[in-house]
Design a protein around this motif. Structure first.
Motif, short mmCIF file in Angstrom:
data_model
loop_
_atom_site.label_atom_id
_atom_site.label_comp_id
_atom_site.label_asym_id
_atom_site.label_seq_id
_atom_site.Cartn_x
_atom_site.Cartn_y
_atom_site.Cartn_z
N ASP A 1 50.98 40.92 12.29
CA ASP A 1 50.79 39.45 11.94
C ASP A 1 50.87 39.61 10.38
OD1 ASP A 1 50.87 36.76 11.59
OD2 ASP A 1 48.89 36.49 12.78
N GLY A 2 52.00 39.11 9.70
CA GLY A 2 51.94 38.97 8.11
C GLY A 2 52.35 37.47 7.69
N THR A 3 52.10 36.45 8.80
CA THR A 3 52.46 35.01 8.24
C THR A 3 51.15 34.52 7.31
OG1 THR A 3 51.15 34.59 10.56
CG2 THR A 3 53.64 35.06 10.45
N HIS A 4 50.16 35.10 7.31
CA HIS A 4 49.17 34.54 6.37
C HIS A 4 49.53 34.67 4.82
CE1 HIS A 4 46.50 34.12 9.84
NE2 HIS A 4 46.85 35.36 10.19
N CYS A 5 49.09 33.98 4.06
CA CYS A 5 49.54 33.86 2.80
C CYS A 5 49.10 35.23 1.83
CB CYS A 5 49.06 32.77 1.80
SG CYS A 5 49.70 31.23 2.49
N GLU A 6 47.80 35.66 2.35
CA GLU A 6 47.49 36.67 1.34
C GLU A 6 47.01 37.98 2.06
OE1 GLU A 6 43.61 34.99 -0.24
OE2 GLU A 6 44.90 33.70 -1.55
N ARG A 7 46.85 38.16 3.39
CA ARG A 7 46.67 39.32 4.14
C ARG A 7 47.47 39.52 5.19
NH1 ARG A 7 41.66 40.74 2.30
NH2 ARG A 7 41.10 42.43 3.94
N VAL A 8 47.83 40.80 5.67
CA VAL A 8 48.44 41.27 6.75
C VAL A 8 47.43 41.66 7.87
CG1 VAL A 8 49.12 43.44 5.98
CG2 VAL A 8 50.44 42.43 7.99
N GLU B 1 58.28 32.12 9.95
CA GLU B 1 57.97 33.02 10.67
C GLU B 1 59.06 33.62 11.42
OE1 GLU B 1 55.17 33.85 14.59
OE2 GLU B 1 54.59 32.24 13.06
N LEU B 2 59.15 35.10 11.36
CA LEU B 2 60.21 35.54 11.92
C LEU B 2 60.04 35.52 13.51
CD1 LEU B 2 60.48 38.89 9.63
CD2 LEU B 2 61.71 36.58 9.69
N GLU B 3 60.89 35.78 14.28
CA GLU B 3 60.75 36.06 15.33
C GLU B 3 60.12 37.34 16.02
OE1 GLU B 3 61.58 33.78 17.92
OE2 GLU B 3 62.18 32.17 16.19
N PRO B 4 59.13 37.18 16.96
CA PRO B 4 58.46 38.41 17.48
C PRO B 4 59.29 39.29 18.17
CG PRO B 4 57.36 36.13 18.27
CD PRO B 4 58.61 35.94 17.72
N ARG B 5 59.13 40.68 17.90
CA ARG B 5 60.06 41.63 18.34
C ARG B 5 59.27 42.52 19.48
NH1 ARG B 5 61.55 46.75 16.39
NH2 ARG B 5 60.13 46.37 14.65
N GLU B 6 59.69 42.66 20.60
CA GLU B 6 59.19 43.33 21.59
C GLU B 6 59.88 44.27 22.15
OE1 GLU B 6 57.26 41.25 24.73
OE2 GLU B 6 56.35 39.60 23.53
N GLU C 1 52.70 51.48 29.00
CA GLU C 1 53.68 50.32 28.66
C GLU C 1 53.41 49.83 27.22
OE1 GLU C 1 54.97 45.86 29.78
OE2 GLU C 1 53.31 47.05 30.92
N PRO C 2 54.47 50.14 26.32
CA PRO C 2 54.18 49.60 24.86
C PRO C 2 54.57 48.11 24.68
CG PRO C 2 56.31 51.00 25.16
CD PRO C 2 55.55 51.00 26.46
N VAL C 3 53.77 47.26 24.26
CA VAL C 3 54.18 45.93 23.81
C VAL C 3 54.01 46.03 22.22
CG1 VAL C 3 53.68 43.32 24.40
CG2 VAL C 3 53.51 45.32 25.96
N VAL C 4 54.96 45.71 21.60
CA VAL C 4 54.82 45.63 20.04
C VAL C 4 55.55 44.29 19.58
CG1 VAL C 4 55.82 46.47 17.88
CG2 VAL C 4 55.62 47.97 19.96
N ARG C 5 54.84 43.59 18.93
CA ARG C 5 55.22 42.24 18.37
C ARG C 5 55.00 42.27 16.83
NH1 ARG C 5 51.36 40.96 22.47
NH2 ARG C 5 52.69 39.90 24.49
N GLN C 6 56.12 41.83 16.18
CA GLN C 6 55.87 42.03 14.60
C GLN C 6 56.42 40.51 14.16
OE1 GLN C 6 57.90 45.02 12.95
NE2 GLN C 6 57.09 44.65 10.76
N SER C 7 55.64 39.93 13.25
CA SER C 7 56.06 38.49 12.64
C SER C 7 55.75 38.60 10.88
CB SER C 7 55.44 37.40 13.31
OG SER C 7 53.90 37.51 13.14
N GLY C 8 56.32 37.69 10.38
CA GLY C 8 56.01 37.59 8.99
C GLY C 8 57.24 38.31 8.20
N PRO C 9 57.26 37.99 6.81
CA PRO C 9 58.18 38.47 5.88
C PRO C 9 58.06 40.14 5.73
CG PRO C 9 56.57 37.57 4.72
CD PRO C 9 56.02 37.19 6.19
#
Length: 398
Positions: free
Chosen positions: A323-330, A393-398, A280-288
């Motif tokens: 998770d790309g919501t941090h200012c300097e690192r993803v 922050e962008l909405e998580p995408r699953e 079962e895949p669970v994919v979450r992506q956030s940040g610009p």
């Protein structure tokens, strides 16, 4: 037959080019400095005619000067020997002999000063060279002026002594610099070839490893469901065809050096591969949105991690979080609930990914999870398309 002749000509031209590349510019060896010993013919003539006092001493001095001059100039064309204490001692003895002969006999014997300057120019460099040449040139001019009658002789001999050593040193220094540049160019060429081979081997490993794993998984799925649902099995076979065609395109791109793994595409492929393997895949992506190079690197990480999960994990669930919501690192985290085994062979893709991320200022940590399964964490410094510190922050995408 004409083809063989053309091949022989090509090899000959290549060999000639290699010889030219490795040929030393400037004086090729010490033999080019030996004809200058003819300057001592005047002193030798004085000995033969009996015009020199104490001819045996003068003859021994002449023999000693020529022998040491030849030894010093030959040693000067070997960098290690040139800088050795033995060479410097020989040069010191040569200086003593030159002054002794010049003061004792004068006249034609003063021409040993330009020969001494040649030996100094082949041996010494930088400030030592300038200081020694000034002393030798000044001494030659002073002794010549003290012994001679023509007022121009001191200036001529002093200038000739200094310039002979300076020009010799300049030519040999330029020659050594050109040789070093050629060596550096060849080393850079070898390094470029090694980097390209490493890039191609990494890309080929990542491409084929993932593609073949997907093909195997979908083939097994098609074999399992064929007796029950032929249409579903044909769908899996169609997917295999699509994956194969896509692999051919990617391999061509890898060969030409234009292959970059897109993070969005790799996340979609990860869902498909995991689903086909019964995970079962669970994919979450956030940040610009990420900068293309960072997204490509993370795409390679996703491809390798999913391939390892399909091959080794025996898991039923795999979570992928970007998770790309941090200012300097993803931060990319991939974990499963399997048996906690990843790709651990010495030549695995994780080693190549670690090197890639390190080159970009990032890091990769992989190992068993805290409770169960396998966990991989990749981090990268990023420059995003928008300022992540001011973007919601962008909405998580699953």
């Amino acid at each position: 037959m004409f083809g063989k002749l053309a091949e022989l000509r090509r090899r000959r031209r290549k060999r000639v080019q290699e010889i030219r590349e490795h040929r030393r510019p400037g004086p090729p060896n010490a033999f080019t400095l030996l004809p200058w010993l003819l300057l001592g013919l005047g002193s030798f003539s004085n000995l033969i005619k009996g015009e020199a006092a104490n001819p045996w001493i003068g003859g021994l001095g002449l023999l000693a000067f020529n022998s040491i001059y030849i030894s010093v100039t030959f040693r000067a064309f070997d960098k290690e020997k040139r800088q050795s204490r033995t060479t410097l001692c020989l040069l010191g003895v040569l200086i003593v002999i030159t002054y002794a002969l010049a003061i004792g006999y004068a006249g034609n014997w003063l021409l040993f000063f330009p020969l001494l300057a040649l030996a100094v120019g082949t041996t010494l460099r930088n400030r030592q060279l300038a200081l020694v040449l000034l002393v030798i040139g000044g001494s030659a001019g002073f002794i010549s002026g003290h012994e001679g009658k023509n007022p121009w002789d001191p200036w001529t001999l002093g200038y000739g002594t200094f310039i002979s050593g300076a020009v010799t040193a300049a030519i040999l220094t330029l020659s050594e610099t050109v040789m070093e540049l050629r060596s550096t160019r060849q080393e850079l060429a070898r390094t470029a070839v090694e980097k390209e081979r490493l890039r191609f081997s990494r890309d080929l490993h990542d491409l084929l490893g993932h593609t073949l794993s997907v093909i195997v998984v979908k083939s097994e799925a098609a074999r399992r469901i064929a007796p029950r649902d032929m249409d579903a099995a044909l769908g899996q076979i169609a997917d295999i065809e699509t994956v194969g065609r896509q692999a051919l395109t990617e391999i061509r791109e890898a060969v030409t050096g234009y292959r970059d793994a897109s993070l969005a595409d790799e996340l979609d492929r990860a869902r498909s591969a995991l689903t086909a393997a019964g995970i079962e895949p669970v994919v979450r992506q956030s940040g610009p949105p990420l900068e293309p190079q960072s997204a490509a690197l993370l795409g390679w990480v996703v491809r390798e991690a999913v391939t390892n999960a399909v091959r080794h994990s025996k898991a039923s669930r795999c979570e992928i979080t970007v998770d790309g919501t941090h200012c300097e690192r993803v931060r990319l985290v991939i974990k499963d609930n399997g048996r906690g085994v990843g790709s651990t062979s010495p030549g695995s893709g994780l080693k190549g990914l670690t090197e890639r991320l390190a080159a970009a200022g990032g890091s990769l940590d992989a190992g068993p999870g805290q409770r169960s399964g396998f966990r991989l964490v990749a981090e990268l410094p990023v420059e995003t398309a928008q300022d992540p510190c001011t973007t919601a922050e962008l909405e998580p995408r699953e």
